[in-house]
Design an enzyme around this catalytic site. Structure first.
Site, PDB file in Angstrom:
ATOM      1  N   ARG A   1      48.653  34.791  33.330  1.00  0.00           N
ATOM      2  CA  ARG A   1      48.650  34.831  34.788  1.00  0.00           C
ATOM      3  C   ARG A   1      48.083  33.538  35.362  1.00  0.00           C
ATOM      4  O   ARG A   1      47.136  32.970  34.838  1.00  0.00           O
ATOM      5  CB  ARG A   1      47.807  36.019  35.277  1.00  0.00           C
ATOM      6  CG  ARG A   1      48.480  37.348  35.006  1.00  0.00           C
ATOM      7  CD  ARG A   1      47.565  38.482  35.312  1.00  0.00           C
ATOM      8  NE  ARG A   1      46.428  38.530  34.407  1.00  0.00           N
ATOM      9  CZ  ARG A   1      45.452  39.421  34.486  1.00  0.00           C
ATOM     10  NH1 ARG A   1      45.482  40.324  35.437  1.00  0.00           N
ATOM     11  NH2 ARG A   1      44.459  39.420  33.627  1.00  0.00           N
TER      12      ARG A   1
ATOM     13  N   THR B   1      42.699  42.446  41.033  1.00  0.00           N
ATOM     14  CA  THR B   1      42.509  42.018  42.425  1.00  0.00           C
ATOM     15  C   THR B   1      43.013  40.577  42.533  1.00  0.00           C
ATOM     16  O   THR B   1      42.215  39.636  42.589  1.00  0.00           O
ATOM     17  CB  THR B   1      41.017  42.117  42.847  1.00  0.00           C
ATOM     18  OG1 THR B   1      40.198  41.591  41.792  1.00  0.00           O
ATOM     19  CG2 THR B   1      40.605  43.527  43.149  1.00  0.00           C
TER      20      THR B   1
ATOM     21  N   CYS C   1      40.629  34.766  37.005  1.00  0.00           N
ATOM     22  CA  CYS C   1      39.250  34.835  37.503  1.00  0.00           C
ATOM     23  C   CYS C   1      38.886  33.623  38.349  1.00  0.00           C
ATOM     24  O   CYS C   1      39.081  33.632  39.554  1.00  0.00           O
ATOM     25  CB  CYS C   1      38.294  34.982  36.324  1.00  0.00           C
ATOM     26  SG  CYS C   1      38.170  36.689  35.814  1.00  0.00           S
TER      27      CYS C   1
ATOM     28  N   THR D   1      36.825  42.474  40.727  1.00  0.00           N
ATOM     29  CA  THR D   1      36.184  41.414  41.512  1.00  0.00           C
ATOM     30  C   THR D   1      36.639  41.492  42.964  1.00  0.00           C
ATOM     31  O   THR D   1      37.847  41.492  43.238  1.00  0.00           O
ATOM     32  CB  THR D   1      36.573  40.036  40.938  1.00  0.00           C
ATOM     33  OG1 THR D   1      36.229  40.013  39.557  1.00  0.00           O
ATOM     34  CG2 THR D   1      35.870  38.911  41.672  1.00  0.00           C
TER      35      THR D   1
ATOM     36  N   ASP E   1      45.783  54.557  32.833  1.00  0.00           N
ATOM     37  CA  ASP E   1      46.494  53.411  33.415  1.00  0.00           C
ATOM     38  C   ASP E   1      47.812  53.922  33.994  1.00  0.00           C
ATOM     39  O   ASP E   1      48.423  54.835  33.425  1.00  0.00           O
ATOM     40  CB  ASP E   1      46.767  52.350  32.334  1.00  0.00           C
ATOM     41  CG  ASP E   1      46.985  50.963  32.921  1.00  0.00           C
ATOM     42  OD1 ASP E   1      46.143  50.079  32.686  1.00  0.00           O
ATOM     43  OD2 ASP E   1      48.006  50.771  33.625  1.00  0.00           O
TER      44      ASP E   1
ATOM     45  N   VAL F   1      39.822  43.738  31.116  1.00  0.00           N
ATOM     46  CA  VAL F   1      38.468  44.194  31.424  1.00  0.00           C
ATOM     47  C   VAL F   1      38.269  45.670  31.049  1.00  0.00           C
ATOM     48  O   VAL F   1      37.303  46.031  30.380  1.00  0.00           O
ATOM     49  CB  VAL F   1      38.184  43.968  32.937  1.00  0.00           C
ATOM     50  CG1 VAL F   1      36.991  44.771  33.409  1.00  0.00           C
ATOM     51  CG2 VAL F   1      37.964  42.488  33.193  1.00  0.00           C
TER      52      VAL F   1
ATOM     53  N   ARG G   1      52.153  50.559  28.684  1.00  0.00           N
ATOM     54  CA  ARG G   1      50.871  50.113  28.140  1.00  0.00           C
ATOM     55  C   ARG G   1      50.140  51.270  27.468  1.00  0.00           C
ATOM     56  O   ARG G   1      49.596  51.141  26.375  1.00  0.00           O
ATOM     57  CB  ARG G   1      50.048  49.535  29.291  1.00  0.00           C
ATOM     58  CG  ARG G   1      48.779  48.857  28.873  1.00  0.00           C
ATOM     59  CD  ARG G   1      48.213  48.055  30.022  1.00  0.00           C
ATOM     60  NE  ARG G   1      48.757  46.711  30.019  1.00  0.00           N
ATOM     61  CZ  ARG G   1      48.016  45.606  30.030  1.00  0.00           C
ATOM     62  NH1 ARG G   1      46.710  45.690  30.070  1.00  0.00           N
ATOM     63  NH2 ARG G   1      48.559  44.418  30.013  1.00  0.00           N
TER      64      ARG G   1
END
Ligand code: NAD
Length: 441
Positions: free
Chosen positions: A337, A91, A266, A126, A42, A24, A47
């Site tokens: 994931r 999250t 999600c 989220t 980050d 995202v 990364r």
């Protein structure tokens, strides 16, 4: 408090910071960096190094990263240069399927410790209604010593992109925006409209914006669950599910949902957030709860179907070569994931079947680390007894039935070559004509 951040961003007098550069955060940072100065922060230094070297661990496109002007950093002190801060950290849910806010709390602390005066902080992660104002704001206030509403402002704007989908991107999907007051909402709108070509959709409160995201994803979860139930019913009735669904779509109000595995970060997770919220406010959401359970059980259902088909073909399970195509949570995306393919594989193993798994989109090491599965390159797959096509990656979709047939053991008659086409990638007519023993949801 100055509310002209958008002007300061355009004139280069301040920067926009994105905290959390995953599926995202990175596309948001890339898009904004086409118009204003962006700091990409980050905590994962590996990364950050990858991005600095133009590599692409989050599927945003190597060229996009290499050509962007984002200042990638894992130095939190750099956040003081930004008056507009976007937070897009994970999250997930914990083992017991309750919300895990640890990354959100940690990010809030980092934001607080490095907060510029008069900044606007917008959360994109989220969450369920109330989390931004009741959990994140106090942490930022404590870490910064600055009062929300007086020294800085808060907002929430859920992310609705679809990673792996070139059509529904950060710029092309209308952005829900909300701020703690009208002035903040308007400023947030103006900033997002710099980069979101589809425009913004302001809602009246932060809680409303939080509700939009968890509810739209939960709505999807429930609809897929219903299709999964219909699919099971069709299976028992010798009716082809997709033929029914295609016909249903010809009605003006037919909904184009499909049965399938619901994994990922999600839809498969967000319903748990809404269920947790419902519990908190004492409201029953039995439709969602049952739907969630239905979807969770689909991997086992499909594994059992594979076993049923192999037994039906009089195969000895322990001698069967079973191939699983795809482990990412969806097509043309590297995200592994909450992979339901991994659940399916675990279930197959309870039958002494040791499936061979392939997926060129997934990172070998991450799959080994997360699931203890060794991926095999597609070209090196052994001839199969049974192929379970779990994910609709382009590569699998583009195979002809003739190419598919060549993936099986040569000494098998066609009716003992078993195919489970979970995403209905192949034409029903061609499958029927092929002589393959096939099954689809
Ligand atoms: N992936 C999607 O399709 C999608 C779509 C819409 C919304 N969302 C939501 O957006 C949020 C982010 O999801 P994602 O898929 O981008 O996650 P992700 O795991 O791909 O990326 C999150 C990034 O945040 C970093 N991070 C973790 N804690 C941090 C901290 N304290 N400070 C700075 N960085 C930190 C991680 O290192 C990682 O790079 C989640 O709330 C998710 O539910 C995801």
């Amino acid at each position: 408090m100055s509310q002209h951040i958008v002007q300061a961003l355009i004139s280069g007098n301040t920067k926009l910071a994105v905290i959390g550069l995953g599926y995202v955060g990175l596309p948001a940072a890339i898009e904004f960096s086409k118009y204003i100065h962006v700091i990409g922060f980050d905590i994962d230094q590996k990364r950050i190094r990858a991005y600095q070297n133009g590599l692409d661990p989050a599927d945003s496109g190597v060229e996009e990263i290499q050509n962007s002007s984002i200042e990638f950093t894992s130095d939190p002190g750099r956040l003081r240069e930004a008056q507009f801060v976007i937070v897009a950290v994970p999250t997930p849910t914990a083992q017991d399927r309750t919300p895990d806010f640890s990354a959100l709390m940690e990010a809030s602390r980092i934001v607080g410790e490095n907060l510029a005066h008069d900044a606007i902080v917008v959360f994109e992660s989220t969450v369920y209604p109330g989390v931004t104002e009741e959990l994140c704001v106090p942490v930022i206030e404590q870490a910064s010593g600055l009062k929300c509403g007086q020294h800085w402002k808060i907002g929430y704007s859920p992310e609705r992109i679809n990673p792996g989908d070139p059509v529904h991107t950060f710029s092309t999907v209308r952005k829900i925006v909300s701020g703690m007051d009208k002035e903040t909402t308007e400023e947030i709108q103006k900033v997002y409209e710099l980069a979101v070509k589809a425009g913004t959709y302001p809602v009246s409160t932060i809680r409303t914006a939080e509700a939009v995201k968890v509810m739209e994803n939960s709505q999807r979860d429930v609809n897929i669950a219903f299709m999964n139930e219909c699919s099971k019913l069709c299976d028992k009735s010798d009716i082809d599910t997709y033929e029914v669904f295609e016909a249903m779509k010809t009605k003006w109000n037919g909904l184009p949902f499909q049965p399938g595995l619901v994994g990922g970060h999600c839809v498969g997770e967000d319903s748990y957030y809404l269920l947790e919220y419902a519990k908190k406010v004492g409201c029953s959401m039995s439709v969602l709860s049952h739907g969630r359970n239905t979807n969770e059980a689909m991997a086992d259902y499909i594994a059992c179907k594979a076993v049923e088909k192999m037994m039906g073909a009089k195969k000895d399970l322990k001698d069967c070569t079973v191939l699983v195509w795809g482990i990412t949570f969806k097509e043309n995306c590297s995200d592994i994931r909450n992979s339901k393919a991994a659940d399916l594989i675990a279930k197959l193993r309870t039958y002494q079947i040791n499936p061979i798994v392939t997926d060129e989109w997934a990172d070998l090491e991450s799959v080994r680390e997360m699931y203890g599965i060794e991926l095999v390159p597609f070209e090196k797959l052994p001839p199969a007894d049974c192929i379970i096509v779990v994910v609709g990656h382009q590569r699998y979709q583009s195979l002809s039935i003739e190419q598919l047939l060549k993936m099986y053991k040569t000494d098998l008659p066609d009716n003992k070559k078993i195919l489970l086409d979970i995403k209905s990638l192949y034409s029903l007519e061609e499958l029927n004509a092929s002589g393959l023993c096939f099954w689809r949801l």
